[in-house]
Design a protein around this motif. Sequence first.
Motif, short mmCIF file in Angstrom:
data_model
loop_
_atom_site.label_atom_id
_atom_site.label_comp_id
_atom_site.label_asym_id
_atom_site.label_seq_id
_atom_site.Cartn_x
_atom_site.Cartn_y
_atom_site.Cartn_z
N CYS A 179 0.85 -1.19 0.00
CA CYS A 179 0.00 0.00 0.00
C CYS A 179 0.88 1.23 0.00
N PHE A 180 0.29 2.35 -0.41
CA PHE A 180 1.04 3.60 -0.33
C PHE A 180 0.09 4.79 -0.38
N ASN A 181 0.49 5.85 0.28
CA ASN A 181 -0.16 7.15 0.20
C ASN A 181 0.90 8.19 0.55
N GLU A 182 0.52 9.42 0.81
CA GLU A 182 1.51 10.47 1.07
C GLU A 182 2.21 10.32 2.41
N GLN A 183 1.66 9.49 3.32
CA GLN A 183 2.26 9.31 4.65
C GLN A 183 3.00 8.00 4.84
N ILE A 184 2.71 7.00 4.01
CA ILE A 184 3.34 5.68 4.22
C ILE A 184 3.45 4.90 2.91
N ALA B 34 6.22 12.36 4.98
CA ALA B 34 5.29 13.37 4.49
C ALA B 34 5.55 13.61 3.01
N GLY B 35 4.49 13.76 2.25
CA GLY B 35 4.63 14.01 0.83
C GLY B 35 5.30 12.90 0.06
N LEU B 36 5.11 11.66 0.50
CA LEU B 36 5.77 10.52 -0.15
C LEU B 36 5.12 10.23 -1.50
N ASN B 37 5.94 9.87 -2.46
CA ASN B 37 5.48 9.55 -3.80
C ASN B 37 6.43 8.51 -4.39
N ILE B 38 5.86 7.48 -5.01
CA ILE B 38 6.69 6.49 -5.70
C ILE B 38 6.96 7.05 -7.09
N SER B 39 8.20 7.46 -7.33
CA SER B 39 8.54 8.06 -8.61
C SER B 39 8.92 7.03 -9.65
N GLN B 40 9.40 5.87 -9.20
CA GLN B 40 9.77 4.80 -10.13
C GLN B 40 9.63 3.46 -9.41
N ILE C 143 11.49 6.39 -4.00
CA ILE C 143 10.48 7.11 -3.25
C ILE C 143 10.97 8.53 -3.03
N GLU C 144 10.13 9.50 -3.37
CA GLU C 144 10.44 10.91 -3.14
C GLU C 144 9.60 11.41 -1.98
N GLY C 145 10.11 12.42 -1.28
CA GLY C 145 9.39 13.02 -0.17
C GLY C 145 10.26 13.08 1.07
N GLU C 146 9.65 13.46 2.17
CA GLU C 146 10.36 13.57 3.45
C GLU C 146 10.18 12.29 4.26
N VAL C 147 11.25 11.51 4.37
CA VAL C 147 11.20 10.24 5.12
C VAL C 147 11.46 10.53 6.59
#
Length: 70
Positions: A10-15, A30-36, A46-50
């Motif tokens: 699963c994925f969303n902007e928080q996990i 926060a602001g997580l995104n699977i870029s590739q 994964i892009e965003g603030e880990v």
Amino acid sequence: SRTGVEDVDCFNEQIVVLRTPLGTLSVAGAGLNISQLSLESGRVDIEGEVEALEYSGGKKGGGLLGRLFR
């Protein structure tokens, strides 16, 4: 022996919850995104603030984060 990411549970902007041959890896932030994503090569970008990583070895869907966000 296969290494890397086998699936994204699963994925969303928080996990982002990733299944690997050795268990489940949860990435929280926060602001997580699977870029590739390439399951053939076992790679995910994964892009965003880990903010935290949680590894649950050998337990399918394991860990509190995995149970909360299924």
